[in-house]
Design an enzyme around this catalytic site. Sequence first.
Site, PDB file in Angstrom:
ATOM      1  N   ARG A 131      45.703  33.214  31.044  1.00  0.00           N
ATOM      2  CA  ARG A 131      44.656  32.034  29.962  1.00  0.00           C
ATOM      3  C   ARG A 131      45.405  31.756  29.013  1.00  0.00           C
ATOM      4  NH1 ARG A 131      40.967  32.320  25.859  1.00  0.00           N
ATOM      5  NH2 ARG A 131      38.952  30.210  26.580  1.00  0.00           N
ATOM      6  N   SER A 169      34.265  28.553  35.236  1.00  0.00           N
ATOM      7  CA  SER A 169      32.997  28.351  33.958  1.00  0.00           C
ATOM      8  C   SER A 169      31.839  27.847  34.442  1.00  0.00           C
ATOM      9  CB  SER A 169      33.503  29.050  32.852  1.00  0.00           C
ATOM     10  OG  SER A 169      34.803  29.532  33.295  1.00  0.00           O
ATOM     11  N   LYS A 186      35.137  33.733  23.208  1.00  0.00           N
ATOM     12  CA  LYS A 186      34.722  31.926  22.980  1.00  0.00           C
ATOM     13  C   LYS A 186      33.753  32.154  22.310  1.00  0.00           C
ATOM     14  CE  LYS A 186      35.618  30.793  27.718  1.00  0.00           C
ATOM     15  NZ  LYS A 186      36.253  29.740  27.776  1.00  0.00           N
TER      16      LYS A 186
END
Length: 285
Positions: free
Chosen positions: A43, A112, A141
Amino acid sequence: MSREAWLDFRLYVITAQSNHPGKPVVDVIEQTLIGGAQIVQLRNKTGTRAEVLEQAKALRLLTRKYNVPFIINDYPDIVIETDADGVHLGQEDMPVAEARRLLGPDRIIGISTHNLDQALAAERDGADYIGVGPVFPTDTKPGRAAVTTSYVAEAARHVSIPFVAIGGITLDNVDLVLAAGAKRICAVSAIVGSDDPASVCRSFLRRIEAAGGKAEIANKKSLTVNGRQELTSARTVEELVQQLGQQNKKLIIELNGVIVQRAQWTATELQDGASIEMVHFVGGG
């Protein structure tokens, strides 16, 4: 190895360069694999496509060495170019059906999710697994509200495909997540940001293994009582008071911001993720 076999994992690791500045991603991820990580996701939200491709090529070689699946976040084209095992999508990315058209029937597609409706939609659309989170607040996040262990419990009850709990999970709170019904855990900063990723991975795996198959633990609730997390089988406010040994004290109890009168304790049910304040008062004249 089949796609189904690849999905039989317990510990999922995601790269996060910001958690280990100065340390190469490949070196950190190899330490997680030495420690037993069973699936790896690349990621990289800030790098250029060329940088992501370079990292993907290196991680593809590494994950083949350890025979674990390799997932790439956001880039199905790089999945194809590097022969990665699958892609992970966000809610704002391309639909699962489009990713399946591009990647074919044999690659893994994860997505997700942040609520049960999204989870069930992903299942209907043909996702192979879902992420459930963020369970707790996390810098990975920023601005995303935590879904708490309540959503983990919902996913455990209603979702048929594999799900992995993610978001703010550490060795201090992973037992709460497992108790809510999670069988697969993803930790990011707690692992790749540690001084010894291999050791931390082993610790997570021991916790996951210890929780496996214990229905009596899975049926417990995670509550916040006076600012502290409590794992309890109490079904009502009355049962919680008794379990905490407070039944002989004069208490004012607030459940999710609302005072519960003493006469209603027995009838007031507790839900996973509830917040409770117990105030002990002493009368005087």
